[in-house]
Design an enzyme around this catalytic site. Structure first.
Site, PDB file in Angstrom:
ATOM      1  CB  CYS A 168      38.038  35.457  44.215  1.00 29.77           C
ATOM      2  SG  CYS A 168      38.665  34.503  42.829  1.00 29.77           S
ATOM      3  CG  HIS A 176      34.813  38.093  41.744  1.00 29.42           C
ATOM      4  ND1 HIS A 176      35.767  38.836  42.398  1.00 29.42           N
ATOM      5  CD2 HIS A 176      35.466  37.060  41.169  1.00 29.42           C
ATOM      6  CE1 HIS A 176      36.953  38.286  42.221  1.00 29.42           C
ATOM      7  NE2 HIS A 176      36.797  37.204  41.478  1.00 29.42           N
ATOM      8  CD  GLU A 222      33.758  41.241  44.225  1.00 25.51           C
ATOM      9  OE1 GLU A 222      33.027  40.415  44.802  1.00 25.51           O
ATOM     10  OE2 GLU A 222      34.849  40.909  43.704  1.00 25.51           O
TER      11      GLU A 222
HETATM   12  N1  GLN Z   1      43.460  33.023  41.142  1.00 21.71           N
HETATM   13  C1  GLN Z   1      43.583  34.083  42.061  1.00 21.71           C
HETATM   14  C2  GLN Z   1      44.412  33.706  43.271  1.00 21.71           C
HETATM   15  O1  GLN Z   1      44.537  32.581  43.610  1.00 21.71           O
HETATM   16  C3  GLN Z   1      42.245  34.566  42.541  1.00 21.71           C
HETATM   17  C4  GLN Z   1      41.494  35.202  41.410  1.00 21.71           C
HETATM   18  C5  GLN Z   1      40.522  36.258  41.838  1.00 21.71           C
HETATM   19  O2  GLN Z   1      40.553  36.754  42.963  1.00 21.71           O
HETATM   20  N2  GLN Z   1      39.701  36.660  40.917  1.00 21.71           N
HETATM   21  O3  GLN Z   1      44.920  34.554  43.878  1.00 21.71           O
END
Ligand code: GLN
Length: 196
Positions: free
Chosen positions: A85, A177, A179
């Site tokens: 992410c 995610h 994890e």
């Molecule tokens: N939207 C977040 C970002 O761009 C990422 C979200 C996340 O890691 N769950 O940093």
């Protein structure tokens, strides 16, 4: 030999990454020594075979990477990198938000918060290229997507909005995610790619 994996512990879901890697190492190495450790400073990276860059807020993690003098050491880190992410945002060489000082380790363009308000957070069953055992239950939280990839980047999964999983040699970048879901197949595949 002890295998050490680092989790970048500046912001984000650090403890979930530690738990997931401890379990995955246990499954891959059946009782052989391994350590999962928090990374806050360049010296912490010594001896690590891989680094996880967690989900969180990429603008904040980016600022803290610079503040803690980790930008250069992560760019030259010789081990694997497992980025989820916000981590995926950091791995790119082009990002929609200029506040993110991207690591540029994967030749790809990333759009932050790409799913907008309606689909800010959702779960989906997604097929992942080369992953045995059926589709992966993926949890997306204000996720990014990859809108373009260049040389050497292998696309592993995509939704209508864009690419959500990609691999390049020892690097794996995921918009969701793994994890959080309890399915450790992607962790195991990452470790296997590194010969762990
Ligand atoms: N939207 C977040 C970002 O761009 C990422 C979200 C996340 O890691 N769950 O940093």
């Amino acid at each position: 030999m002890d295998v050490k994996i680092g989790v970048l512990a500046l912001q984000g879901d650090v403890s979930e990454h530690i738990d997931a890697f401890e379990k995955a190492l246990c499954l891959r190495r059946c009782g052989k020594a391994s350590t999962v450790t928090e990374i806050r400073n360049p010296a912490d990276l010594a001896g690590c075979a891989a680094l996880a860059i967690p989900g969180g807020e990429s603008t904040t993690i980016s600022r803290l990477i610079d503040k803690n003098c980790l930008y250069g050491p992560i760019c030259t880190f010789p081990g694997g990198i497992f980025a989820t992410c916000a981590g995926m945002v950091l791995m790119a060489n082009q990002v929609s938000d200029p506040r993110v000082h991207t690591l540029g380790l994967m030749d790809m363009t990333v759009d932050r918060n790409a799913f907008g308000r309606q689909r800010e957070s959702f779960e989906a069953e997604i097929p992942v290229k080369g992953l045995e055992g059926g589709s992966f239950h993926a949890i997306f939280i204000r996720a990014p997507v990859v809108t373009a990839v260049g040389t050497g980047v292998n696309v592993l999964a995509a939704l209508d909005e864009g690419i959500v999983a990609a691999e390049k040699g020892r690097y794996m970048a995921l918009a969701f995610h793994p994890e959080l879901g309890g399915d450790l197949r992607l962790h195991k595949r990452f470790l296997q790619n590194l010969g762990i």
